[in-house]
Motif scaffolding. Sequence first.
Motif, PDB file in Angstrom:
ATOM      1  N   ALA A 177       0.831  -1.198   0.000  1.00  5.25           N
ATOM      2  CA  ALA A 177       0.000   0.000   0.000  1.00  5.25           C
ATOM      3  C   ALA A 177       0.868   1.251   0.000  1.00  5.25           C
ATOM      4  O   ALA A 177       2.006   1.259   0.482  1.00  5.25           O
ATOM      5  CB  ALA A 177      -0.917  -0.009   1.219  1.00  5.25           C
ATOM      6  N   LEU A 178       0.301   2.328  -0.524  1.00  4.79           N
ATOM      7  CA  LEU A 178       0.947   3.620  -0.449  1.00  4.79           C
ATOM      8  C   LEU A 178       0.907   4.139   0.979  1.00  4.79           C
ATOM      9  O   LEU A 178      -0.030   3.869   1.735  1.00  4.79           O
ATOM     10  CB  LEU A 178       0.235   4.618  -1.371  1.00  4.79           C
ATOM     11  CG  LEU A 178       0.441   4.434  -2.871  1.00  4.79           C
ATOM     12  CD1 LEU A 178      -0.591   5.228  -3.645  1.00  4.79           C
ATOM     13  CD2 LEU A 178       1.842   4.855  -3.269  1.00  4.79           C
ATOM     14  N   LEU A 179       1.941   4.891   1.348  1.00  4.79           N
ATOM     15  CA  LEU A 179       1.962   5.527   2.657  1.00  4.79           C
ATOM     16  C   LEU A 179       0.953   6.671   2.712  1.00  4.79           C
ATOM     17  O   LEU A 179       0.724   7.364   1.713  1.00  4.79           O
ATOM     18  CB  LEU A 179       3.348   6.108   2.935  1.00  4.79           C
ATOM     19  CG  LEU A 179       4.493   5.156   3.237  1.00  4.79           C
ATOM     20  CD1 LEU A 179       5.805   5.936   3.254  1.00  4.79           C
ATOM     21  CD2 LEU A 179       4.289   4.466   4.581  1.00  4.79           C
ATOM     22  N   ASP A 180       0.367   6.868   3.870  1.00  2.77           N
ATOM     23  CA  ASP A 180      -0.358   8.102   4.128  1.00  2.77           C
ATOM     24  C   ASP A 180       0.703   9.109   4.571  1.00  2.77           C
ATOM     25  O   ASP A 180       1.029   9.217   5.757  1.00  2.77           O
ATOM     26  CB  ASP A 180      -1.414   7.892   5.209  1.00  2.77           C
ATOM     27  CG  ASP A 180      -2.197   9.155   5.520  1.00  2.77           C
ATOM     28  OD1 ASP A 180      -1.984  10.165   4.814  1.00  2.77           O
ATOM     29  OD2 ASP A 180      -2.996   9.142   6.469  1.00  2.77           O
ATOM     30  N   ILE A 237      13.875   8.527   8.432  1.00  2.00           N
ATOM     31  CA  ILE A 237      13.791   7.243   7.747  1.00  2.00           C
ATOM     32  C   ILE A 237      13.398   6.137   8.718  1.00  2.00           C
ATOM     33  O   ILE A 237      12.543   5.293   8.418  1.00  2.00           O
ATOM     34  CB  ILE A 237      15.128   6.927   7.047  1.00  2.00           C
ATOM     35  CG1 ILE A 237      15.346   7.887   5.865  1.00  2.00           C
ATOM     36  CG2 ILE A 237      15.182   5.476   6.582  1.00  2.00           C
ATOM     37  CD1 ILE A 237      16.743   7.843   5.278  1.00  2.00           C
ATOM     38  N   GLU A 238      14.010   6.134   9.900  1.00  2.00           N
ATOM     39  CA  GLU A 238      13.692   5.110  10.895  1.00  2.00           C
ATOM     40  C   GLU A 238      12.243   5.215  11.364  1.00  2.00           C
ATOM     41  O   GLU A 238      11.599   4.204  11.654  1.00  2.00           O
ATOM     42  CB  GLU A 238      14.638   5.228  12.091  1.00  2.00           C
ATOM     43  CG  GLU A 238      16.060   4.779  11.808  1.00  2.00           C
ATOM     44  CD  GLU A 238      16.989   4.971  12.999  1.00  2.00           C
ATOM     45  OE1 GLU A 238      16.583   5.677  13.953  1.00  2.00           O
ATOM     46  OE2 GLU A 238      18.109   4.440  12.974  1.00  2.00           O
ATOM     47  N   SER A 239      11.714   6.435  11.440  1.00  3.54           N
ATOM     48  CA  SER A 239      10.340   6.611  11.901  1.00  3.54           C
ATOM     49  C   SER A 239       9.326   6.030  10.920  1.00  3.54           C
ATOM     50  O   SER A 239       8.229   5.639  11.308  1.00  3.54           O
ATOM     51  CB  SER A 239      10.044   8.095  12.136  1.00  3.54           C
ATOM     52  OG  SER A 239       9.935   8.810  10.912  1.00  3.54           O
ATOM     53  N   VAL A 240       9.706   5.979   9.655  1.00  5.86           N
ATOM     54  CA  VAL A 240       8.815   5.417   8.629  1.00  5.86           C
ATOM     55  C   VAL A 240       9.103   3.933   8.425  1.00  5.86           C
ATOM     56  O   VAL A 240       8.190   3.110   8.344  1.00  5.86           O
ATOM     57  CB  VAL A 240       8.979   6.177   7.291  1.00  5.86           C
ATOM     58  CG1 VAL A 240       8.037   5.603   6.229  1.00  5.86           C
ATOM     59  CG2 VAL A 240       8.726   7.671   7.484  1.00  5.86           C
ATOM     60  N   GLY A 241      10.381   3.576   8.352  1.00  3.82           N
ATOM     61  CA  GLY A 241      10.796   2.189   8.129  1.00  3.82           C
ATOM     62  C   GLY A 241      11.119   1.941   6.672  1.00  3.82           C
ATOM     63  O   GLY A 241      10.343   2.326   5.777  1.00  3.82           O
ATOM     64  N   ALA A 246       8.492   0.095   4.445  1.00  2.03           N
ATOM     65  CA  ALA A 246       7.369   0.953   4.077  1.00  2.03           C
ATOM     66  C   ALA A 246       7.768   1.954   3.005  1.00  2.03           C
ATOM     67  O   ALA A 246       6.994   2.229   2.065  1.00  2.03           O
ATOM     68  CB  ALA A 246       6.831   1.682   5.309  1.00  2.03           C
ATOM     69  N   ILE A 247       8.972   2.517   3.114  1.00  2.00           N
ATOM     70  CA  ILE A 247       9.439   3.465   2.105  1.00  2.00           C
ATOM     71  C   ILE A 247       9.570   2.774   0.756  1.00  2.00           C
ATOM     72  O   ILE A 247       9.085   3.276  -0.270  1.00  2.00           O
ATOM     73  CB  ILE A 247      10.782   4.085   2.535  1.00  2.00           C
ATOM     74  CG1 ILE A 247      10.578   4.997   3.750  1.00  2.00           C
ATOM     75  CG2 ILE A 247      11.412   4.866   1.386  1.00  2.00           C
ATOM     76  CD1 ILE A 247      11.877   5.520   4.348  1.00  2.00           C
ATOM     77  N   VAL A 276      10.219   9.715  -0.716  1.00  2.00           N
ATOM     78  CA  VAL A 276       9.216   9.364   0.285  1.00  2.00           C
ATOM     79  C   VAL A 276       8.139  10.435   0.401  1.00  2.00           C
ATOM     80  O   VAL A 276       7.027  10.165   0.863  1.00  2.00           O
ATOM     81  CB  VAL A 276       9.901   9.115   1.641  1.00  2.00           C
ATOM     82  CG1 VAL A 276      10.517  10.399   2.188  1.00  2.00           C
ATOM     83  CG2 VAL A 276       8.953   8.495   2.647  1.00  2.00           C
ATOM     84  N   TYR A 277       8.424  11.635  -0.039  1.00  2.00           N
ATOM     85  CA  TYR A 277       7.500  12.768   0.032  1.00  2.00           C
ATOM     86  C   TYR A 277       6.489  12.792  -1.119  1.00  2.00           C
ATOM     87  O   TYR A 277       5.541  13.564  -1.073  1.00  2.00           O
ATOM     88  CB  TYR A 277       8.297  14.083   0.025  1.00  2.00           C
ATOM     89  CG  TYR A 277       9.421  14.056  -0.974  1.00  2.00           C
ATOM     90  CD1 TYR A 277       9.213  14.227  -2.338  1.00  2.00           C
ATOM     91  CD2 TYR A 277      10.722  13.785  -0.547  1.00  2.00           C
ATOM     92  CE1 TYR A 277      10.235  14.144  -3.239  1.00  2.00           C
ATOM     93  CE2 TYR A 277      11.764  13.702  -1.446  1.00  2.00           C
ATOM     94  CZ  TYR A 277      11.512  13.889  -2.797  1.00  2.00           C
ATOM     95  OH  TYR A 277      12.532  13.791  -3.699  1.00  2.00           O
ATOM     96  N   ASN A 278       6.694  11.995  -2.160  1.00  2.00           N
ATOM     97  CA  ASN A 278       5.745  11.973  -3.275  1.00  2.00           C
ATOM     98  C   ASN A 278       4.510  11.163  -2.921  1.00  2.00           C
ATOM     99  O   ASN A 278       4.550  10.297  -2.033  1.00  2.00           O
ATOM    100  CB  ASN A 278       6.403  11.402  -4.539  1.00  2.00           C
ATOM    101  CG  ASN A 278       7.418  12.349  -5.152  1.00  2.00           C
ATOM    102  OD1 ASN A 278       8.600  12.016  -5.256  1.00  2.00           O
ATOM    103  ND2 ASN A 278       6.974  13.527  -5.543  1.00  2.00           N
ATOM    104  N   ASN A 279       3.411  11.426  -3.631  1.00  2.00           N
ATOM    105  CA  ASN A 279       2.169  10.690  -3.369  1.00  2.00           C
ATOM    106  C   ASN A 279       1.455  10.393  -4.679  1.00  2.00           C
ATOM    107  O   ASN A 279       1.921  10.755  -5.776  1.00  2.00           O
ATOM    108  CB  ASN A 279       1.272  11.467  -2.398  1.00  2.00           C
ATOM    109  CG  ASN A 279       0.843  12.832  -2.930  1.00  2.00           C
ATOM    110  OD1 ASN A 279       1.001  13.125  -4.119  1.00  2.00           O
ATOM    111  ND2 ASN A 279       0.298  13.653  -2.063  1.00  2.00           N
TER     112      ASN A 279
END
Length: 386
Positions: free
Chosen positions: A2-5, A283-287, A290-291, A359-362
Amino acid sequence: MALLDNAEIRNHFPATGNMLYLDAAHQTPLSTPVRAQLDAFYDQAQNTAGPKAGWLARIEEVRAQLARLLGVGADEIAFTKNTSEGINIAAHGLGWKPGDNMVMLKSEHPNNAYAWLSQRSAGLEVRQIPEDKKWADAETFAPYVDGNTRAIALSHVMFHSGQRNDVESIVELARSVGAEVVLDAMQSVGVLPVDAGALGVSALSAGSHKGLLIPQGLGFLYTAVGTDVLAPTYVGTAGVANARTDLVAGPEAVELRPNAHRFEIGNFNLPAIHALGGALDLIESVGMPAIAGHLLSLGDRLIEHLDRLGIDLVGPRERERRSHIYVLALTDAAWPLYLTEAGVRLSPVRGGLRVSFGVYNNAADVDRLAEILERGLRTGRTATAA
């Protein structure tokens, strides 16, 4: 996947509100956590002339963070200026002799290629080979290696196509002939999970201004091999195990540090190391899983749009062979100007236009790009897809 929120993450990257930024493979925009670490460093430098002991401790804290990201020990990481410096350390430091050869793809980044090509005058044969498909694996290299092959050098992810090469099979091939593998991980660290130790490479080099989210000027070299395999070309106090605390270099034999720290020659890029700490916190906060999943899912969405628009993809379509880089086979010279005028930031490369996600793109970014491409095709502002 899944895409990140990632709305909160996007808020950390103000550039995403100013343009459609699709150029992570060139460099990533500055984030607020990174800026905060830079500001904190400069405040200390300005107001106290720097707490030297604290700054040295911070180097080791960030080194340990980076080692965790790579699944290795902190003593296996040396800080460098950039990817090129790490690759040059390997190209000069491997114990090859005249008559030995090394093998690399013709399409390698020049900062990888020149480190090896410059060794030809000293007797190293450099074999630049063609690719046989949209990614490289052991079968690509096998016809070109022999008992005199000292090294195989390659990029984990290629900058001009986004292909993810099969490092594991190439390492197995190298071991079968007693060769070392030197990996350029500039386009994979911080983008894909990279377990440097498990890959089995002798050296892995990368900079930090792409997937690791900081400004240019800091890189690192991973190696777990000893001086019998990879020796430093230059030596400074930081790399000497028996350096004296009174800073007098005596007549005793120089003992190099037995780990990767032997490649460090001092005067670290302290602002960048502080910045890297802030980036690694993010980066660690997201993992990393997931990235990576987010970036590949953005690629899935982009490929669907490209298929609908009849635009070819230069690199592989297979998920396990893709990365965050997608090169659109649009070669007409009018495209870059058209996209720039539309507020899109990306890079022309050898085969077309390189879209590279961070990681900032959606999903909305991908859809907006597709709308702009469709308008360009429809209005005739540019040539049709190549």
